[in-house]
Scaffold this active site. Sequence first.
Site, PDB file in Angstrom:
ATOM      1  N   LYS A 114       0.359  -1.335   0.367  1.00 47.76           N
ATOM      2  CA  LYS A 114       0.135   0.276  -0.047  1.00 47.76           C
ATOM      3  C   LYS A 114       1.178   1.512  -0.488  1.00 47.76           C
ATOM      4  CE  LYS A 114      -4.474  -2.275   0.775  1.00 47.76           C
ATOM      5  NZ  LYS A 114      -5.337  -1.782  -0.085  1.00 47.76           N
ATOM      6  N   LYS A 115       2.040   1.141   0.275  1.00 43.34           N
ATOM      7  CA  LYS A 115       2.699   2.372   0.516  1.00 43.34           C
ATOM      8  C   LYS A 115       3.251   2.470  -0.854  1.00 43.34           C
ATOM      9  CE  LYS A 115       4.241   2.598   5.705  1.00 43.34           C
ATOM     10  NZ  LYS A 115       2.703   1.946   5.950  1.00 43.34           N
ATOM     11  N   LEU A 116       3.462   1.944  -2.199  1.00 43.91           N
ATOM     12  CA  LEU A 116       3.916   2.252  -2.884  1.00 43.91           C
ATOM     13  C   LEU A 116       3.497   2.835  -3.697  1.00 43.91           C
ATOM     14  CD1 LEU A 116       5.118  -1.560  -4.339  1.00 43.91           C
ATOM     15  CD2 LEU A 116       6.065   0.622  -3.812  1.00 43.91           C
ATOM     16  N   ASP A 123       8.231  -2.335   5.948  1.00 45.09           N
ATOM     17  CA  ASP A 123       7.319  -3.382   5.845  1.00 45.09           C
ATOM     18  C   ASP A 123       6.832  -4.291   4.669  1.00 45.09           C
ATOM     19  OD1 ASP A 123       6.071  -2.026   8.253  1.00 45.09           O
ATOM     20  OD2 ASP A 123       4.884  -0.253   6.694  1.00 45.09           O
TER      21      ASP A 123
END
Length: 770
Positions: free
Chosen positions: A232-234, A272
Amino acid sequence: MCRTDRAGRTDRVPTATTVRNLPDAGYDEQTATKDAAPKKETPQTKSKMEKVFGFRKEDLTSWHSLVTLLNRPTDPASLGIFRCLFGLLMVIDITQERGLSHLDFKYLDGAPVCRFPLFNVLQPLSLDWMYLVYVVMFFGALGIMLGCFYRLSCLMFISTYWYIFFLDKTTWNNHSYLYGLIGFQLTLMDGNRYWSIDGLRRPSIRNAHVPLWNYTLLRTQIFIVYFIAGIKKLDADWVEGYSMSYLAHHCSSVQRYLINLLVVHGGGLVLDLTAGYLLFFDATRPYAFFFVSYFHCMNSQLFSIGMFSYTMLATSPLFCYADWPRKFFACFPEFLRAVLPLTSPDPQPSTSCVYNEIQSTSTERQVTPPVAKASKLRLKHKLGAIFTILYIIEQFFLPYSHFITQGYNNWTNGLYGYSWDMMVHSRSHQHVKITYKDGKTGEIGYLNPGVFTQTRRWKDHGDMLKQYATCLNQFLPRYNISDPEIYFDIWVSINERFQQRIFDPRVDVVKADWSPFRPNTWLMPLLVDLSPWRTKFQEIEGSLDNQTEIVFIADFPGLHLENFVSQDLGNTSISVLQGKVNVEIVEEKKNFTLQPGEQIKVPAGAYHKVYTVSEDPSCYMYIYVNTTEAALQENFTKLLELQERVRNGTETEPLPPELQPLITADDEGSELNATDPIVQLFLKRQRRMKEVKKRREAGALERLERFAVKKYYTIRRGFLMTAIAMRNLVVGLPSLEQLTREVAFANMKEPQAEANQDERLKDEVGHGEL
């Protein structure tokens, strides 16, 4: 503690023990223990894959071999320790984040409060019965920790936990969701086989093997938490450093850029994405332990996230060899062994596992090497394997299932509660206006944002906004407003973009259609095409002085912003960046059309309207100075200089009476004698700064004492209020005077903390919102 031994990895590599077939379902556990006693070990040569991953390629070639693998006998020690830690953390969490200490403020009997349950039919019980729900949940968590009546305790915990979880969507978050998932998993596992009261009561299960799928589920769950959060942090906002840039606002520009982009965003992304993998493999696990532990300890200080950091720390040892507690507690002195977990190396067999039977055939001339043959698979073995596979598939699917729950999408990837998109979006709200219209008279009025609610989280979620509007529609007729229509004008900036509307202000949300399975038609689109402006924002803000504030606005064609400039905000101007706007000065009844690059000053203490008249969205910015605050800061600077001159003896002129308190500023209560309000605010500010400095410079013991005292009074109140509620359920309500005395006793706080809180309340009342 996590390294392999000569016997191989007990939770991943099958031991080549000679074991008889376990009895069928008709046999009891004691018979199984007697018949399944292991014999002499036969060494086996492990393949490279088996050494690295703990299983062979052949274990995945058929359904029978996969079920055998997932039900392989595994040491219960690590699972037992995790069960105990999780139960302990939930016991603490119930009084903290679950809200036992302030339950009477949350569930007000008979008060007109708008609530936001997952299902509208789900409503809280009366206050005393809600305390009983928490008592059941508390004893469930305590039973999990002690391993006492384990299945019943798990059911008590998860049934009440999920009820409270579904009861209020405003408290939903990823870690609360994780607690419920782990509680559900533990219900189906054999978590009471090690260091449990059940083991003392039932010797047949004490120190008995658990199937491998118990560990597989928990490890995969934690891997998903890390890995999906990394995926999701991409997101471009995270990679470019906009999601959590507020954490570095206190640093200089260069430091802010490096800390924000490299440490916060870059470090969080890498950790993560890799934590789950690094924890799994032997060679990288020590490094993973260090970085993961540092990460969670840092988060526990930066954010108010309850027990989440400590729960994640408790999950890390699950990736070690399952027998690590035996080696760890074997290092303790002999006289402590009676109360510590078992350190004996050999767990007893269990019917929950599938054992390999070693068959060998021999003749006078030749000996055939032993052949491993799995014992008979039972229904519960197959069900355990099926559940494990389906649960893992479901957990990988849910974070990307938002094409189903489309009604929840409000500039996010859907239901935040099960997405693991932690900290990906930061929001700031500039303007919230609630307008009601009487359906019969046509009268128009405005409501204070948050009226009838205990939260403001509804501002960002269409489903909650619909529930809130429906609730207001039910409450407002009590105040002679018939058939009210409710309109919301909410301005939000997500990840440092322009402030823009999130919902259409022209739609009556009471009558608006909403469904969890259809897109929200009255949700305004996020103006992502304007995202490149964020780099320009930094340049504009850097060109301003410290007293000048700026707000960036974007609006849609055909809409307008109605705004009121406070008297405190002098020298307020509007400057257009893109598009075309028309500014109406309401009192003067004048209109001005502005093109990009043009600017207009708007009067303070009056309303104005900004209409977007271009075909594309308009972008403009408010530039203003808080003249009241600037003047106050200037007075503070002069008072500080005067105070310094008095202290070092360079001030020769006698001070006037209103400035005399500056001399005795270090005395308790000196600011109370100040007649000048500016001097009084100055002295209070100094005292607060002194207290903050004292707290920051306090030693470890003092901080620990302060933390312990604070938690003591919080937990004390929760248990005393619970005792009052239980008494009320058993014998009925006492007199009002007695109940008042009991609640006052429960509300007792540390004298110093109570005084500090009173001072903060006075300051808040004195200042208010500008």
